[in-house]
Design an enzyme around this catalytic site. Structure first.
Site, PDB file in Angstrom:
ATOM      1  N   HIS A  37       1.319  -1.671   0.310  1.00 40.78           N
ATOM      2  CA  HIS A  37       0.308  -0.127  -0.020  1.00 40.78           C
ATOM      3  C   HIS A  37       0.530   1.257  -0.017  1.00 40.78           C
ATOM      4  O   HIS A  37       2.314   1.136   0.215  1.00 40.78           O
ATOM      5  CB  HIS A  37      -0.795   0.016   1.414  1.00 40.78           C
ATOM      6  CG  HIS A  37      -1.937  -1.082   1.335  1.00 40.78           C
ATOM      7  ND1 HIS A  37      -3.157  -0.690   1.745  1.00 40.78           N
ATOM      8  CD2 HIS A  37      -2.156  -1.474   0.623  1.00 40.78           C
ATOM      9  CE1 HIS A  37      -3.799  -1.699   1.601  1.00 40.78           C
ATOM     10  NE2 HIS A  37      -3.265  -2.784   1.305  1.00 40.78           N
ATOM     11  N   GLU A  47       1.275   3.413   2.122  1.00 43.15           N
ATOM     12  CA  GLU A  47       1.505   4.836   2.919  1.00 43.15           C
ATOM     13  C   GLU A  47       2.199   3.644   3.590  1.00 43.15           C
ATOM     14  O   GLU A  47       3.319   4.088   4.315  1.00 43.15           O
ATOM     15  CB  GLU A  47       0.394   4.284   4.065  1.00 43.15           C
ATOM     16  CG  GLU A  47      -1.001   5.070   3.857  1.00 43.15           C
ATOM     17  CD  GLU A  47      -2.322   4.235   3.472  1.00 43.15           C
ATOM     18  OE1 GLU A  47      -3.356   4.702   3.168  1.00 43.15           O
ATOM     19  OE2 GLU A  47      -1.829   3.544   1.768  1.00 43.15           O
ATOM     20  N   CYS A 106      -6.238   2.029   5.089  1.00 38.71           N
ATOM     21  CA  CYS A 106      -7.036   0.845   5.810  1.00 38.71           C
ATOM     22  C   CYS A 106      -6.539   1.072   6.703  1.00 38.71           C
ATOM     23  O   CYS A 106      -6.007   1.288   7.773  1.00 38.71           O
ATOM     24  CB  CYS A 106      -6.820  -0.270   4.861  1.00 38.71           C
ATOM     25  SG  CYS A 106      -4.813  -0.941   5.074  1.00 38.71           S
ATOM     26  N   CYS A 112      -3.031   0.038   7.099  1.00 35.87           N
ATOM     27  CA  CYS A 112      -1.740   1.527   6.957  1.00 35.87           C
ATOM     28  C   CYS A 112      -2.305   2.087   8.424  1.00 35.87           C
ATOM     29  O   CYS A 112      -1.655   2.817   9.005  1.00 35.87           O
ATOM     30  CB  CYS A 112      -2.551   2.174   6.262  1.00 35.87           C
ATOM     31  SG  CYS A 112      -2.050   1.677   4.242  1.00 35.87           S
TER      32      CYS A 112
END
Length: 169
Positions: A54, A56, A84, A87
């Site tokens: 992801h 992040e 999410c 993260c």
């Protein structure tokens, strides 16, 4: 401060554009420390074939390398879409000071939409939160991506249907 937030969110949007260019969901982020970007990331889940890629998480890894520490105290993350649960948890664990979010994610966001993991008093660290920075631009990049994806998927289904119709048995 608002102009500065817009400036860094535009940098995060540039990262999101990189994700879209390789067919990934266009989410991007940057991490700033003392006025300097020390970590950048954009979604690479399909490219890297891992759930962990992801925007992040990738930016946190780069920022940690830049600071030589897993603690990102004194840092601010600018991210185009609400994090999410994975993260958000990583943000709490990294001790990042603040997260600036472009647009919220009512289906999976964990910075206030579904849950707010960033500010749970039960954890030993809470993250300051600001939302809605360049919200229209951040929303549009996602909407455009998914609209194009639906068009591509529909065209692919039509091609498959035509190929099956042309076969003789």
């Amino acid at each position: 401060m608002k102009d500065l937030n817009s400036h860094y969110m535009k940098k995060a949007l540039k990262q999101a554009e990189k994700a879209a260019a390789i067919g990934e969901v266009p989410i991007g982020c940057v991490i700033v420390h003392e006025g300097k970007i020390i970590g950048r990331g954009y979604n690479k889940r399909n490219k890297n074939k891992t759930t962990l890629a992801h925007a992040e998480i990738l930016a946190i890894q780069k920022a940690s390398r830049a600071l030589g520490d897993w603690r990102l105290e004194g840092c601010t993350m600018y991210v185009t879409l609400e994090p999410c649960q994975m993260c958000a948890g990583a943000l709490v664990q990294s001790r990042i000071d603040k997260v600036i979010i472009g647009t919220m994610n009512p289906k999976a966001g964990c910075a206030g939409s579904v849950l707010n993991l960033l500010q749970m008093k039960e954890f030993n660290h809470q993250v300051e939160l600001e939302t809605g920075v360049l919200e229209a631009e951040c929303t549009k990049v996602l909407q455009d991506f998914f609209e194009q994806l639906r068009i591509r998927n529909k065209a692919e289904k039509q091609r498959q249907k035509e190929n099956k119709g042309g076969e003789t048995t």
